[in-house]
Scaffold this motif. Structure first.
Motif, PDB file in Angstrom:
ATOM      1  N   ALA A  20      10.633   5.468  -3.899  1.00  0.00           N
ATOM      2  CA  ALA A  20      10.614   6.400  -5.030  1.00  0.00           C
ATOM      3  C   ALA A  20      12.021   6.917  -5.339  1.00  0.00           C
ATOM      4  O   ALA A  20      12.884   6.957  -4.464  1.00  0.00           O
ATOM      5  N   GLN A  21      12.217   7.315  -6.591  1.00  0.00           N
ATOM      6  CA  GLN A  21      13.410   8.061  -6.972  1.00  0.00           C
ATOM      7  C   GLN A  21      13.094   9.523  -6.704  1.00  0.00           C
ATOM      8  O   GLN A  21      12.234  10.102  -7.360  1.00  0.00           O
ATOM      9  N   VAL A  22      13.743  10.114  -5.722  1.00  0.00           N
ATOM     10  CA  VAL A  22      13.374  11.446  -5.250  1.00  0.00           C
ATOM     11  C   VAL A  22      14.388  12.486  -5.706  1.00  0.00           C
ATOM     12  O   VAL A  22      15.600  12.261  -5.613  1.00  0.00           O
ATOM     13  N   MET A  23      13.881  13.609  -6.188  1.00  0.00           N
ATOM     14  CA  MET A  23      14.695  14.766  -6.522  1.00  0.00           C
ATOM     15  C   MET A  23      14.345  15.892  -5.544  1.00  0.00           C
ATOM     16  O   MET A  23      13.200  16.360  -5.521  1.00  0.00           O
ATOM     17  N   ALA A  24      15.300  16.281  -4.722  1.00  0.00           N
ATOM     18  CA  ALA A  24      15.088  17.350  -3.756  1.00  0.00           C
ATOM     19  C   ALA A  24      15.477  18.678  -4.382  1.00  0.00           C
ATOM     20  O   ALA A  24      16.592  18.826  -4.888  1.00  0.00           O
ATOM     21  N   THR A  25      14.566  19.641  -4.377  1.00  0.00           N
ATOM     22  CA  THR A  25      14.842  20.942  -4.975  1.00  0.00           C
ATOM     23  C   THR A  25      14.700  22.042  -3.934  1.00  0.00           C
ATOM     24  O   THR A  25      13.870  21.946  -3.020  1.00  0.00           O
ATOM     25  N   ASP A  26      15.527  23.081  -4.090  1.00  0.00           N
ATOM     26  CA  ASP A  26      15.482  24.199  -3.145  1.00  0.00           C
ATOM     27  C   ASP A  26      16.427  25.281  -3.651  1.00  0.00           C
ATOM     28  O   ASP A  26      17.474  24.959  -4.227  1.00  0.00           O
ATOM     29  N   VAL A  27      16.089  26.535  -3.426  1.00  0.00           N
ATOM     30  CA  VAL A  27      17.021  27.616  -3.749  1.00  0.00           C
ATOM     31  C   VAL A  27      18.232  27.563  -2.827  1.00  0.00           C
ATOM     32  O   VAL A  27      19.291  28.099  -3.148  1.00  0.00           O
ATOM     33  N   LEU A  74       0.817  -1.211   0.000  1.00  0.00           N
ATOM     34  CA  LEU A  74       0.000   0.000   0.000  1.00  0.00           C
ATOM     35  C   LEU A  74       0.856   1.269   0.000  1.00  0.00           C
ATOM     36  O   LEU A  74       0.398   2.333  -0.403  1.00  0.00           O
ATOM     37  N   PHE A  75       2.099   1.162   0.472  1.00  0.00           N
ATOM     38  CA  PHE A  75       2.976   2.323   0.571  1.00  0.00           C
ATOM     39  C   PHE A  75       4.177   2.210  -0.379  1.00  0.00           C
ATOM     40  O   PHE A  75       5.113   2.986  -0.284  1.00  0.00           O
ATOM     41  N   ASP A  76       4.138   1.245  -1.295  1.00  0.00           N
ATOM     42  CA  ASP A  76       5.270   0.983  -2.184  1.00  0.00           C
ATOM     43  C   ASP A  76       5.265   1.969  -3.354  1.00  0.00           C
ATOM     44  O   ASP A  76       4.307   2.016  -4.128  1.00  0.00           O
ATOM     45  N   LEU A  77       6.332   2.755  -3.477  1.00  0.00           N
ATOM     46  CA  LEU A  77       6.433   3.742  -4.557  1.00  0.00           C
ATOM     47  C   LEU A  77       7.595   3.432  -5.504  1.00  0.00           C
ATOM     48  O   LEU A  77       8.079   4.328  -6.194  1.00  0.00           O
ATOM     49  N   ALA A  92      10.930  14.302   1.557  1.00  0.00           N
ATOM     50  CA  ALA A  92      11.832  13.649   0.596  1.00  0.00           C
ATOM     51  C   ALA A  92      12.346  12.328   1.159  1.00  0.00           C
ATOM     52  O   ALA A  92      12.389  11.312   0.454  1.00  0.00           O
ATOM     53  N   ASN A  93      12.729  12.319   2.433  1.00  0.00           N
ATOM     54  CA  ASN A  93      13.230  11.094   3.060  1.00  0.00           C
ATOM     55  C   ASN A  93      12.163  10.002   3.083  1.00  0.00           C
ATOM     56  O   ASN A  93      12.448   8.826   2.836  1.00  0.00           O
ATOM     57  N   ALA A  94      10.927  10.378   3.398  1.00  0.00           N
ATOM     58  CA  ALA A  94       9.842   9.399   3.479  1.00  0.00           C
ATOM     59  C   ALA A  94       9.552   8.792   2.111  1.00  0.00           C
ATOM     60  O   ALA A  94       9.363   7.571   1.991  1.00  0.00           O
ATOM     61  N   LEU A  95       9.513   9.617   1.081  1.00  0.00           N
ATOM     62  CA  LEU A  95       9.272   9.100  -0.270  1.00  0.00           C
ATOM     63  C   LEU A  95      10.402   8.182  -0.710  1.00  0.00           C
ATOM     64  O   LEU A  95      10.174   7.160  -1.356  1.00  0.00           O
TER      65      LEU A  95
END
Length: 266
Positions: free
Chosen positions: A40-47, A10-13, A32-35
């Motif tokens: 999931a393949q996570v891309m963290a974005t931020d200025v 149910l939580f598999d991404l 981001a850590n939870a995903l």
């Protein structure tokens, strides 16, 4: 025999590509850590992921790639999303988390600060959603989670800029939920109360100073505003985002979910 494996699914991404905005610290890093933990393949974005300002990003898993992106710039968002899709082949999940807060009475508002809050909290959500949807549409699958706030539904003094921006995000969530439902692009918003973020730590310290007491007194001021008398943990926000993006979230779109420990009932 208990079939515990079905709950893991149910939580598999796995196979999903996720973008999280404002991911350098606080809620964004937790999301981001939870995903990532969900596969999931996570891309963290931020200025903040620039040469000058990577502070706080130690809370983000080192395995998660970081990308500099300004949510207020269509050009920046468009370029970053195009790069992600070119490298990963798809874009499935968007978490619009980037946000700032500014508080002042109406007659003391600095309009430049008011505009900044609106640009990041509201226009940033629109920019990112606008550019993510075409990629999601190609695969007939998408999950968008907007981070709103309990303040979207409260009339707290001095919060006018922040509350107005979050109320707009909450209503856009309803509109986009309807607009995109037929294409299997589901849009929901989380509306948390106070979370133990670096920003909240600063607010506690400031309140303690105002009250002339300890940090514990400053924290008690805020927890006394919550029926369960506690602040949310960063991990709880990430858990809810993961739930909405997985199999458990299939029946939900256009919803504003109150995770406020009883502060707001929707």
């Amino acid at each position: 025999m208990r079939k515990g494996e079905r709950f893991k699914e149910l939580f598999d991404l796995k196979g999903r590509v996720a973008v999280v905005t404002g991911a350098a610290k606080g809620n964004g890093a937790g999301i981001a850590n939870a995903l990532y933990d969900a596969g999931a393949q996570v891309m963290a974005t931020d200025v903040a992921f620039s040469d000058e300002g990577d502070s706080g990003s130690q809370s983000l898993y080192p395995e998660i790639p970081r990308m500099v992106m300004d949510v207020t710039s269509e050009e920046s968002v468009g370029e970053v999303f195009a790069t992600i899709v070119k490298e990963q082949g798809r874009l499935d999940i968007l978490c619009n988390n980037a946000g700032v807060i500014y508080k002042a009475p109406v007659d003391e508002l600095e309009m430049e600060q008011f505009r900044k809050v609106t640009e990041i909290n509201l226009h940033g959500v629109v920019n990112c959603t606008k550019h993510a949807v075409p990629y999601m549409r190609k695969n007939s699958w998408g999950r968008i989670v907007n981070i709103s706030s309990s303040q979207a539904f409260l009339a707290t003094e001095t919060y006018s800029a922040y509350s107005a921006s979050k109320a707009a995000v909450s209503h856009l969530t309803r509109i986009w939920g309807n607009e995109l439902a037929a294409e299997n692009i589901l849009v929901n918003a989380l509306c948390p109360c106070f979370v133990k973020t670096p920003m909240m730590t600063q607010s506690i310290a400031k309140k303690a100073q105002e009250l002339g007491g300890s940090l514990e007194m400053g924290e008690k001021y805020f927890t006394d505003l919550i029926p369960t008398h506690r602040l949310l943990e960063i991990e709880e926000i990430g858990n809810w985002v993961t739930l909405l993006c997985g199999e458990m979230g299939r029946a939900m779109t256009g919803s504003n979910i109150s995770i406020t420990c009883g502060q707001v009932t929707l």
